[in-house]
Design an enzyme around this catalytic site. Structure first.
Site, PDB file in Angstrom:
ATOM      1  N   GLY A   8       1.174  -1.458  -0.283  1.00  0.00           N
ATOM      2  CA  GLY A   8       0.297  -0.315  -0.419  1.00  0.00           C
ATOM      3  C   GLY A   8       1.017   0.899  -0.023  1.00  0.00           C
ATOM      4  O   GLY A   8       0.062   2.011   0.733  1.00  0.00           O
ATOM      5  N   ALA A   9       2.357   1.730  -0.435  1.00  0.00           N
ATOM      6  CA  ALA A   9       3.072   2.688  -1.104  1.00  0.00           C
ATOM      7  C   ALA A   9       3.031   3.651  -1.384  1.00  0.00           C
ATOM      8  O   ALA A   9       3.035   4.689  -1.124  1.00  0.00           O
ATOM      9  CB  ALA A   9       4.684   1.828  -0.731  1.00  0.00           C
ATOM     10  N   LEU A  13      -0.998   6.792   3.635  1.00  0.00           N
ATOM     11  CA  LEU A  13      -0.464   6.976   5.349  1.00  0.00           C
ATOM     12  C   LEU A  13       1.485   6.676   4.448  1.00  0.00           C
ATOM     13  O   LEU A  13       2.292   8.219   5.230  1.00  0.00           O
ATOM     14  CB  LEU A  13      -0.339   5.411   5.566  1.00  0.00           C
ATOM     15  CG  LEU A  13       0.651   5.378   7.155  1.00  0.00           C
ATOM     16  CD1 LEU A  13       0.118   6.366   7.418  1.00  0.00           C
ATOM     17  CD2 LEU A  13       0.438   4.284   7.383  1.00  0.00           C
ATOM     18  N   ALA A  14       1.769   6.450   3.433  1.00  0.00           N
ATOM     19  CA  ALA A  14       2.803   6.350   2.826  1.00  0.00           C
ATOM     20  C   ALA A  14       3.736   7.428   2.685  1.00  0.00           C
ATOM     21  O   ALA A  14       4.177   8.135   3.576  1.00  0.00           O
ATOM     22  CB  ALA A  14       3.272   5.046   2.229  1.00  0.00           C
ATOM     23  N   LYS A 163       4.701   7.901  19.707  1.00  0.00           N
ATOM     24  CA  LYS A 163       4.929   9.706  19.912  1.00  0.00           C
ATOM     25  C   LYS A 163       5.450  10.377  21.257  1.00  0.00           C
ATOM     26  O   LYS A 163       4.949   9.104  21.894  1.00  0.00           O
ATOM     27  CB  LYS A 163       3.768  10.109  20.114  1.00  0.00           C
ATOM     28  CG  LYS A 163       2.823  10.634  18.127  1.00  0.00           C
ATOM     29  CD  LYS A 163       1.206  11.103  18.662  1.00  0.00           C
ATOM     30  CE  LYS A 163       0.814  11.172  17.213  1.00  0.00           C
ATOM     31  NZ  LYS A 163       0.833  12.269  16.062  1.00  0.00           N
ATOM     32  N   GLU A 197      -8.180  18.529  15.384  1.00  0.00           N
ATOM     33  CA  GLU A 197      -7.413  18.758  14.147  1.00  0.00           C
ATOM     34  C   GLU A 197      -8.112  19.954  13.289  1.00  0.00           C
ATOM     35  O   GLU A 197      -9.527  20.123  13.240  1.00  0.00           O
ATOM     36  CB  GLU A 197      -7.487  17.507  13.455  1.00  0.00           C
ATOM     37  CG  GLU A 197      -7.095  16.642  13.930  1.00  0.00           C
ATOM     38  CD  GLU A 197      -7.056  15.275  13.310  1.00  0.00           C
ATOM     39  OE1 GLU A 197      -5.758  15.165  11.630  1.00  0.00           O
ATOM     40  OE2 GLU A 197      -8.214  14.596  13.337  1.00  0.00           O
ATOM     41  N   ASP A 216     -12.031   5.830  14.702  1.00  0.00           N
ATOM     42  CA  ASP A 216     -10.972   6.144  14.160  1.00  0.00           C
ATOM     43  C   ASP A 216     -10.107   6.211  15.298  1.00  0.00           C
ATOM     44  O   ASP A 216      -9.370   6.246  15.210  1.00  0.00           O
ATOM     45  CB  ASP A 216     -11.369   7.855  12.860  1.00  0.00           C
ATOM     46  CG  ASP A 216     -10.589   7.879  12.325  1.00  0.00           C
ATOM     47  OD1 ASP A 216      -9.760   6.818  11.520  1.00  0.00           O
ATOM     48  OD2 ASP A 216     -10.392   9.161  12.417  1.00  0.00           O
ATOM     49  N   HIS A 221      -6.595   5.304  19.451  1.00  0.00           N
ATOM     50  CA  HIS A 221      -5.293   6.511  20.701  1.00  0.00           C
ATOM     51  C   HIS A 221      -6.553   6.617  21.725  1.00  0.00           C
ATOM     52  O   HIS A 221      -5.317   7.551  22.670  1.00  0.00           O
ATOM     53  CB  HIS A 221      -5.673   7.726  19.506  1.00  0.00           C
ATOM     54  CG  HIS A 221      -5.012   7.644  18.094  1.00  0.00           C
ATOM     55  ND1 HIS A 221      -4.389   6.646  17.796  1.00  0.00           N
ATOM     56  CD2 HIS A 221      -5.806   7.751  16.820  1.00  0.00           C
ATOM     57  CE1 HIS A 221      -4.334   6.176  16.599  1.00  0.00           C
ATOM     58  NE2 HIS A 221      -4.920   7.024  16.150  1.00  0.00           N
TER      59      HIS A 221
HETATM   60  C1  BG6 Z   1      -5.568   8.544  12.306  1.00  0.00           C
HETATM   61  C2  BG6 Z   1      -6.633   8.862  12.179  1.00  0.00           C
HETATM   62  O1  BG6 Z   1      -5.219   7.424  12.584  1.00  0.00           O
HETATM   63  O2  BG6 Z   1      -5.006   9.311  13.142  1.00  0.00           O
HETATM   64  C3  BG6 Z   1      -6.815  10.174  11.624  1.00  0.00           C
HETATM   65  O3  BG6 Z   1      -7.262   7.924  11.086  1.00  0.00           O
HETATM   66  C4  BG6 Z   1      -6.218  11.443  11.927  1.00  0.00           C
HETATM   67  O4  BG6 Z   1      -8.135  10.267  10.811  1.00  0.00           O
HETATM   68  C5  BG6 Z   1      -4.572  11.100  12.941  1.00  0.00           C
HETATM   69  O5  BG6 Z   1      -6.412  12.232  11.276  1.00  0.00           O
HETATM   70  C6  BG6 Z   1      -4.138  11.489  13.891  1.00  0.00           C
HETATM   71  O6  BG6 Z   1      -3.173  11.317  13.911  1.00  0.00           O
HETATM   72  P1  BG6 Z   1      -2.332  12.707  14.232  1.00  0.00           P
HETATM   73  O7  BG6 Z   1      -1.049  12.108  14.252  1.00  0.00           O
HETATM   74  O8  BG6 Z   1      -1.937  12.770  13.082  1.00  0.00           O
HETATM   75  O9  BG6 Z   1      -2.418  13.540  14.690  1.00  0.00           O
END
Ligand code: BG6
Length: 434
Positions: A8-9, A13-14, A163, A197, A216, A221
């Protein structure tokens, strides 16, 4: 030499995170002696891949030319068993391999099945990007499939665990006696976990509309952050002991009452994704960790797209002092991004009028050293190559998270979806936090 194979490069995400992490790791030598095979379905050449990687790395330095030699592209269909022969030729007998799955989830199983058959010359591991399933049921199925082909060598990614400041929560809590003593319901009033965000559903409208903010962000997270704040001191820093304590926290969280959940959707979302939708782009909830040490302490979590700011932080608010009535409460702020800092607010008397005033002690990692900590994916890839599991989510953690997230999704479905203007956020959430 070991190899990282990214499936999926050519995806989002990549471009957004992986190439930058690999380049950073090459320069910092945290990811040295590594070749990278980027696998995708598009007709790219090595040159095309390197150009895209270059663009996504901002302004790479003089070491770029050396770094790009480690990148090569391999075109194939993920679902076609025959196509794995070409990949096998590049890997057979060649040292350890980490397969990184950055594809849509429907390809996870078929890739795992075929990749597991390739005989390389060292360890064989698989890193699975979230979403790890879409519900408890689908996650269970996915986990069984991954373990069938890779047994214990499955590394489930939650990139927040990589992080810098999140990695530091445990050090802050358990290497400083001063915090260890005040970390429970006796001293803590409430905990706020906030991820905000300014972007919208962006380049992944299909995925995002099927997921929404709860699946999501909350399921992964946010619950990981709650677990790190609320877990007891583990017996050791080994991944098993650590993950056991996190599971204890996550599985204790009861589904919130409907009045303690606020969901919202920003104006213009439906236009952006091109259809009508009841998907939430914002969630705030008051959670309770039902463990004796946290009885009565609310954990407020909040996340959303198209809000006013880009940041993530954890605020631990302590109880008010008894002797000095009205003294502002102590607060410990763990700022995760964009800057990495720890701030502790405490009170002193201003001698002029004998009034208490809040002051702050602060350590700002990014101000003092620049962004010197490894990027999240750089750290996670380095750890996986070394077989370190601490910063990955175990199956019991994911299972407990989905058990709760499924219930929150059901509650959200029955709740009012509050519309909000981009750059704001539902005001009902502010009321909940008050
Ligand atoms: C991802 C989510 O896991 O984390 C995204 O799918 C989100 O929707 C992102 O924007 C946020 O991560 P970061 O590191 O950019 O704060």
């Amino acid at each position: 030499m070991n190899t990282l194979v990214i499936f999926g490069a050519s995806g989002d995400l990549a471009k957004k995170k992986l190439f930058a992490a690999l380049y950073n790791g090459f320069v910092s030598r945290r990811l040295k002696e590594l070749r990278v095979i980027a696998v995708g379905r598009r007709e790219w050449s090595d040159g095309e891949l390197r150009r895209i990687a270059f663009e996504s790395c901002g302004k790479p330095s003089a070491q770029w030319q050396e770094f790009e030699k480690t990148l090569s592209y391999h075109k194939m269909e993920f679902s076609d068993a025959k196509d794995y022969r070409g990949l096998a030729k590049k890997l057979e007998g060649k040292g350890g391999v980490v397969y990184f799955l950055a594809t849509p989830p429907e390809f996870f199983e078929v890739i795992a099945k075929n990749a597991a058959k390739i005989r390389n010359g060292g360890f064989k591991r698989i890193m699975v990007e979230k979403p790890f399933g879409e519900s408890l049921q689908t996650a269970e199925k996915l986990n069984a499939a991954m373990q069938k082909h890779f047994a214990e060598e499955v590394y489930r990614i939650d990139h927040f665990l990589g992080k810098g400041m999140i990695r530091n929560i445990l050090a802050l809590r358990f290497s400083n006696e001063v915090f260890k003593r005040v970390w429970d319901k006796e001293s803590i009033e409430s905990v706020f976990i906030n991820h905000s965000e300014t972007v919208g559903a962006g380049s992944r409208p299909t995925y995002y509309d099927a997921a929404g903010a709860i699946k999501d962000m909350l399921q992964s997270h946010l619950l990981q952050m709650v677990a790190l704040v609320a877990m007891k001191e583990p017996l050791s820093v080994d991944s098993d002991d650590l993950q056991k304590e996190k599971v204890r926290v996550i599985s204790s969280i009861k589904p919130p009452a409907a009045k303690d959940v606020v969901v919202g959707q920003y104006d213009g979302y439906e236009k952006e994704i091109g259809k009508s939708s009841s998907t939430e782009t914002f969630i705030a909830a008051k959670l309770s960790v039902a463990l004796p040490e946290w009885k009565g302490v609310p954990f407020f979590v909040r996340t959303g797209k198209m809000l006013s700011d880009n940041f993530a932080e954890i605020v631990v608010r302590f109880k008010q002092a008894k002797l000095f009535a009205g003294a502002p409460a102590n607060e410990l702020v763990i700022r995760i991004q964009p800057d990495e800092r720890i701030r502790f607010r405490f009170n002193l008397v201003d001698y002029a009028d004998l009034q208490l005033e809040p002051f702050a002690m602060e350590f700002c990692e990014s101000c003092e050293f620049g962004i010197s900590t490894p990027l999240a994916y750089e750290k996670l890839i380095a750890d996986c190559l070394q077989g370190h599991r601490t910063l990955f989510a175990s199956w019991p953690e994911i299972e407990a998270s989905w058990r709760l997230a499924d219930k929150v999704v059901a509650i959200a479905k029955k709740s009012v979806l509050h519309k909000y203007v981009p750059g704001s956020g539902p005001k009902e959430a502010q009321k909940l936090f008050q």
